[in-house]
Design an enzyme around this catalytic site. Structure first.
Site: not given
Length: 286
Positions: A80-81, A208
């Site tokens: 993620d991110h 998101h």
């Protein structure tokens, strides 16, 4: 079965459902999610944030990969991110099947250049790449980073970005925030923006900040073309709220006695999301 993001979302896009991407940094949470998904025959995306991977090391990653390979349901392991090149290399070497380049705070052309660089790193080894265009809000300092102001994704930017980068999935900004919304704050999703982008972009779209939004709006977003929804705060709140309640019994100390209560509370949320996203039973399509 362990799949990359491109393959797991191809079926979701073709059959118009969404797959939840649950963030985990704890083995018992991961076990509970997998138990629910296998019971309901639901494909699943397991997400690990770079800070979560830093906390757990790669030992948890090994466990996720092992169970994912042996599972009868499709499983994608997603970073993620992230914006650090070295972390991407570490994650790919550890066995992640998908990664997300987050250049949403960068100027548009720099976001394109960064995403393209990660595509060039990941695609030769069959790892999918997600990117983000526009900004997701943030409601507290515990959740993943977000912007003070939501910048909605523009359809013309989305078209250019996808063509220029070759990313496999695109996270768009339509009004969500990371974390749990404080009392009195009611988000309003720009579903018109989603419809416009869906009509012009062929790759699967991602939402998101999916925790704590109204079921009605999230359900509509799935019907209109969202294929992946990130959920972190909702499952963690359920897990740790129950843990605080269970720990009121001061005699309890064994994890195998404490954690099943927490897992069960979290699974109620997990299975509600699976139903809302129309994921249940879709493992049969793979």
């Amino acid at each position: 079965m362990l799949l990359n993001m491109k393959d797991i979302l191809k079926t979701a896009s073709e059959h118009n459902f969404a797959i939840p991407a649950f963030n985990v940094s704890d083995y018992s949470m991961f076990k509970g999610i997998m138990d629910s998904c296998e019971k309901t025959e639901s494909p699943i995306i397991i997400e690990v944030h770079p800070l979560e991977m830093e906390f757990t090391g790669t030992w948890l990653i090994d466990a996720i990969i092992s169970r994912g390979r042996q599972s009868a349901v499709p499983v994608c392991l997603h970073l993620d991110h992230c914006s650090d090149y070295g972390t991407f290399v570490k994650a790919i070497r550890a066995g992640f099947t998908s990664v997300m380049f987050d250049g949403s705070s960068l100027p548009f052309e720099d976001n394109i250049a960064g995403a393209k660089r990660i595509v060039e790193l990941a695609h030769p080894v069959d790892v999918s790449v997600e990117a983000e265009l526009g900004t997701i809000g943030s409601t507290d300092n515990q959740s993943e980073a977000g912007a003070d102001q939501i910048i909605y994704t523009k359809v013309e930017d989305a078209v250019k970005f996808v063509e220029a980068t070759g990313v496999d999935t695109l996270a768009i900004a339509i009004g969500t925030s990371h974390g749990l919304y404080p009392a009195g704050m009611i988000p309003k999703l720009r579903l018109d923006i989603l419809q416009d982008i869906k009509a012009h972009v062929s790759i699967p779209l991602v939402l998101h900040g999916g925790s704590n939004n109204s079921d009605e709006e999230i359900g509509q977003a799935v019907k209109l073309g969202i294929n992946k929804i990130n959920i972190s705060s909702d499952i963690k709140a359920a897990y740790y709220d129950q843990m605080r309640e269970t720990l009121k019994d001061l005699s309890l100390r064994e994890p195998n006695i404490l954690q099943p209560y927490c897992i069960e509370a979290m699974q109620d949320v997990v299975e509600h999301k699976l139903e809302l996203f129309q994921t249940i039973g879709k493992a049969r399509l793979y």
